[in-house]
Write a protein that holds these residues in place. Structure first.
Motif, PDB file in Angstrom:
ATOM      1  N   ARG A   1     -12.103   4.074   2.327  1.00  0.00           N
ATOM      2  CA  ARG A   1     -11.728   5.340   2.840  1.00  0.00           C
ATOM      3  C   ARG A   1     -11.170   5.281   4.274  1.00  0.00           C
ATOM      4  NH1 ARG A   1     -13.317   9.861   5.689  1.00  0.00           N
ATOM      5  NH2 ARG A   1     -12.603  11.949   4.418  1.00  0.00           N
TER       6      ARG A   1
ATOM      7  N   ASN B   1     -15.354   0.008  -4.842  1.00  0.00           N
ATOM      8  CA  ASN B   1     -14.038  -0.504  -4.956  1.00  0.00           C
ATOM      9  C   ASN B   1     -13.069   0.183  -3.885  1.00  0.00           C
ATOM     10  OD1 ASN B   1     -14.857  -2.828  -6.262  1.00  0.00           O
ATOM     11  ND2 ASN B   1     -14.497  -1.836  -8.072  1.00  0.00           N
ATOM     12  N   THR B   2     -13.587   1.251  -3.182  1.00  0.00           N
ATOM     13  CA  THR B   2     -12.629   2.246  -2.654  1.00  0.00           C
ATOM     14  C   THR B   2     -12.595   2.075  -1.149  1.00  0.00           C
ATOM     15  OG1 THR B   2     -12.669   3.755  -4.407  1.00  0.00           O
ATOM     16  CG2 THR B   2     -12.035   4.551  -2.228  1.00  0.00           C
TER      17      THR B   2
ATOM     18  N   PRO C   1      -8.422  -3.271  -6.170  1.00  0.00           N
ATOM     19  CA  PRO C   1      -9.084  -4.047  -6.964  1.00  0.00           C
ATOM     20  C   PRO C   1      -8.853  -5.507  -6.623  1.00  0.00           C
ATOM     21  CG  PRO C   1      -7.413  -2.581  -8.355  1.00  0.00           C
ATOM     22  CD  PRO C   1      -7.456  -2.009  -6.701  1.00  0.00           C
TER      23      PRO C   1
ATOM     24  N   GLU D   1      -7.731   7.726   0.767  1.00  0.00           N
ATOM     25  CA  GLU D   1      -8.605   6.509  -0.073  1.00  0.00           C
ATOM     26  C   GLU D   1      -7.772   5.620  -0.838  1.00  0.00           C
ATOM     27  OE1 GLU D   1     -11.659   8.512  -2.385  1.00  0.00           O
ATOM     28  OE2 GLU D   1     -12.880   9.020  -0.753  1.00  0.00           O
TER      29      GLU D   1
ATOM     30  N   ILE E   1     -16.137   1.298   2.962  1.00  0.00           N
ATOM     31  CA  ILE E   1     -15.886   1.094   1.891  1.00  0.00           C
ATOM     32  C   ILE E   1     -16.760   1.416   1.030  1.00  0.00           C
ATOM     33  CG2 ILE E   1     -16.349  -1.007   0.150  1.00  0.00           C
ATOM     34  CD1 ILE E   1     -13.342  -1.280   1.274  1.00  0.00           C
ATOM     35  N   TYR E   2     -16.629   2.340  -0.251  1.00  0.00           N
ATOM     36  CA  TYR E   2     -17.487   2.797  -1.058  1.00  0.00           C
ATOM     37  C   TYR E   2     -17.200   2.100  -2.323  1.00  0.00           C
ATOM     38  CZ  TYR E   2     -18.111   6.270   2.376  1.00  0.00           C
ATOM     39  OH  TYR E   2     -18.558   6.977   3.537  1.00  0.00           O
TER      40      TYR E   2
ATOM     41  N   SER F   1      -7.795   2.267  -3.632  1.00  0.00           N
ATOM     42  CA  SER F   1      -8.371   1.498  -4.546  1.00  0.00           C
ATOM     43  C   SER F   1      -7.890  -0.197  -4.385  1.00  0.00           C
ATOM     44  CB  SER F   1      -8.247   2.159  -5.876  1.00  0.00           C
ATOM     45  OG  SER F   1      -9.035   0.980  -6.946  1.00  0.00           O
TER      46      SER F   1
ATOM     47  N   SER G   1     -11.425  -6.405  -4.133  1.00  0.00           N
ATOM     48  CA  SER G   1     -12.420  -5.854  -4.131  1.00  0.00           C
ATOM     49  C   SER G   1     -13.775  -7.001  -4.462  1.00  0.00           C
ATOM     50  CB  SER G   1     -12.800  -4.927  -5.454  1.00  0.00           C
ATOM     51  OG  SER G   1     -12.543  -5.611  -6.593  1.00  0.00           O
TER      52      SER G   1
ATOM     53  N   THR H   1       0.748  -1.234   0.150  1.00  0.00           N
ATOM     54  CA  THR H   1      -0.025  -0.116   0.066  1.00  0.00           C
ATOM     55  C   THR H   1       0.846   1.409  -0.056  1.00  0.00           C
ATOM     56  OG1 THR H   1      -0.056  -0.147   2.414  1.00  0.00           O
ATOM     57  CG2 THR H   1      -1.824  -1.122   1.183  1.00  0.00           C
TER      58      THR H   1
END
Length: 544
Positions: free
Chosen positions: A529, A526-527, A503, A499, A523-524, A501, A506, A471
């Motif tokens: 926060r 595939n993101t 993938p 934030e 989670i929003y 992503s 996800s 990350t």
């Protein structure tokens, strides 16, 4: 893993007796004080206590200079007090570990008083003695961790003796079989009393190079390490010859053989070498120590990359042993000051606790971490640490992390003592006293308790394997796996929300887990926060 030994994945609470609770009004904490507060410790949700030295000592290094390994210093109480402590701890479900300082004794120990008298007495070779060079200078260039030469002249013998720490802490000669036997005999005394484990101080310092070869110089860009003042020449050398000798491995095997005669006990080694992670792996392999810890997470280096790289390096080398992690102890600046960059919030304090308790291994937490204590600024006239006094003002020593535990804000001494404490109680610590935090559901103390309870319900955090997800800084992402359970743990070590992503994750069925008491991410699509100093715990739905 219900049959795992108690020490695997354990949270071990370190008690520094001088500063825990004073019951007799002399300003110094004692064993009865620990007994009085054991219910508090048990209520934290920890598994064990580690008690720093309480043995007879002239206190040149506050108990790490032992004059009698088998008795309690009157400053702390009596052997009967220790028996009461052990009994109550066990009734509360707490294991008890004690410090054992094997590599050196006090200069007031009977062994050294005999050894220093002549070159031909029965204990003449129990310590490391050497002749001066032709010009009268010490036999080699070895340096003491507390500054200056590691050799002290003794006129009675007309020789120098080795001291890797203070001159009042002469090093034992572990090449002598009677020394090794005596050290193990002292350890057996406490095992017979019923202790559940030992923390072995400076365990890689037991042996020295028989040839007394000079240590090579270290380039200036590599002179880093825990607690080193720029003014301390100790960091100017590679310490290849004054510690971490190959002979120590056989001795650790002897020590383990003794401990294996007792059910369910553990040896935790403190290791500080030129390559501490490699030494940890070596010392916990082949039936030697049960656990090892070093100072890699006790330095000023605070980043997700440093934590990730340190754990990865150890995991790659430690194929047999079990790690133990710490981010504070009695020798280093408190973590909220060292890593907090001026932020001493409850949110950050609880994040630090959750982070270290999410790594694979056991954990040592230092008294006061559960309160979010910061490093005290002890004025020069109040300093007690010889290390700090010698190197002030470039390095203020260890007194700032050793100030008394604040139990109450109702009096000037914070409920620690009815007398004048051996170190001053900082005003800012009184505001974080136990009594203040008990009633506040959002306090560091209650956050600590909540996380410890929550961690117990997730075996993967206690015993599982570990891997890291790459990350961006300052996010630390960990996956822990055990018996089909997979947990994803993510920490934002920074102050700003971020934030990410993800993938690869996800579509894997990650389900957020609550109840840990930290400020949670969300989670929003595939993101993910993550708020500043926030965390996110999730379980993989199918456990793959």
């Amino acid at each position: 893993m219900s049959d795992a030994p108690w020490w695997r994945g354990a949270v071990i609470y370190q008690i520094y007796p001088r500063s825990f609770l004073d019951t007799d009004g002399d300003g110094v904490g004692d064993l009865p004080g620990i007994v009085e507060r054991l219910d508090y410790v048990a209520d934290l949700g920890v598994d064990a206590i580690w008690i720093a030295p309480f043995f007879k000592s002239p206190m040149a290094d506050f108990g790490y200079d032992i004059a009698d390994y088998r008795d309690v210093d009157p400053l702390f109480g009596t052997l009967a007090d220790f028996d009461r402590l052990l009994d109550k701890a066990h009734r509360l479900g707490l294991k008890v570990m004690i410090d054992q300082v094997l590599s050196h004794t006090s200069a007031e120990h009977a062994w050294f008083r005999a050894s220093r008298q002549s070159r031909d007495n029965p204990m003449a070779d129990w310590y490391v003695w050497a002749d001066a060079r032709p010009d009268g200078t010490p036999p080699n260039n070895w340096l003491s961790l507390f500054g200056g030469s590691a050799w002290q002249w003794e006129p009675r013998r007309g020789q120098y003796y080795l001291h890797n720490f203070l001159a009042a802490q002469p090093d034992l000669n572990f090449h002598h079989p009677e020394v090794r036997a005596a050290a193990l005999d002292n350890l057996q005394f406490w095992l017979d009393k019923g202790v559940d484990g030992v923390r072995l101080d400076a365990i890689n310092f037991c042996f020295h190079d028989r040839q007394l070869r000079d240590n090579p110089p270290k380039p200036s860009d590599q002179r880093v390490g825990r607690g080193f003042s720029p003014a301390n020449p100790y960091a100017f050398q590679y310490h290849y010859h004054n510690n971490t000798q190959p002979e120590n491995l056989a001795f650790l095997g002897e020590l383990r053989a003794l401990m294996d005669r007792y059910p369910d006990v553990a040896a935790l080694g403190e290791i500080s070498s030129e390559d501490s992670l490699a030494t940890m792996a070596e010392y916990t392999a082949g039936g030697r120590l049960h656990m090892g810890y070093s100072f890699e997470l006790l330095t000023d280096d605070f980043s997700a990359a440093h934590i990730r790289d340190t754990v990865r390096q150890l995991e790659a080398q430690m194929t047999e042993g079990w790690p133990c992690w710490a981010i504070s102890n009695h020798d280093v600046e408190r973590v909220l000051s060292r890593w907090g960059n001026g932020d001493a919030s409850a949110q950050l304090a609880n994040l630090f606790t959750a982070m270290v308790c999410s790594l694979r291994g056991s954990v040592c937490v230092y008294q006061g971490e559960e309160l979010g204590l910061t490093e005290a600024d002890v004025p020069y006239e109040s300093l007690r640490d010889p290390y700090g006094i010698a190197f002030w003002p470039q390095f203020k020593g260890r007194d700032g992390c050793r100030t008394p535990m604040p139990w109450s804000d109702a009096d000037a001494q914070a409920g620690f003592s009815h007398g004048m404490p051996w170190l001053p109680v900082p005003e800012e610590h009184r505001a974080r006293a136990v009594a203040q935090q008990q009633a506040d559901p959002y306090s560091v103390l209650n956050g600590f308790r909540a996380f410890m309870r929550w961690r117990r319900s997730h075996p993967a955090l206690r015993w599982g394997d570990i891997e890291f997800v790459e990350t961006v800084e300052p996010v630390l992402a960990i996956i822990r796996r055990l018996d089909g359970e997979a947990l994803l743990v993510m920490f934002n070590l920074g102050t700003a929300a971020i934030e990410l992503s993800l993938p690869p994750l996800s579509g894997s069925g990650w389900t957020a887990i609550g109840g840990h008491g930290l400020q949670a991410g969300s989670i929003y699509g595939n993101t993910l926060r993550l708020p500043g100093h926030g965390a996110w715990f999730a379980r993989l739905g199918n456990g793959a």
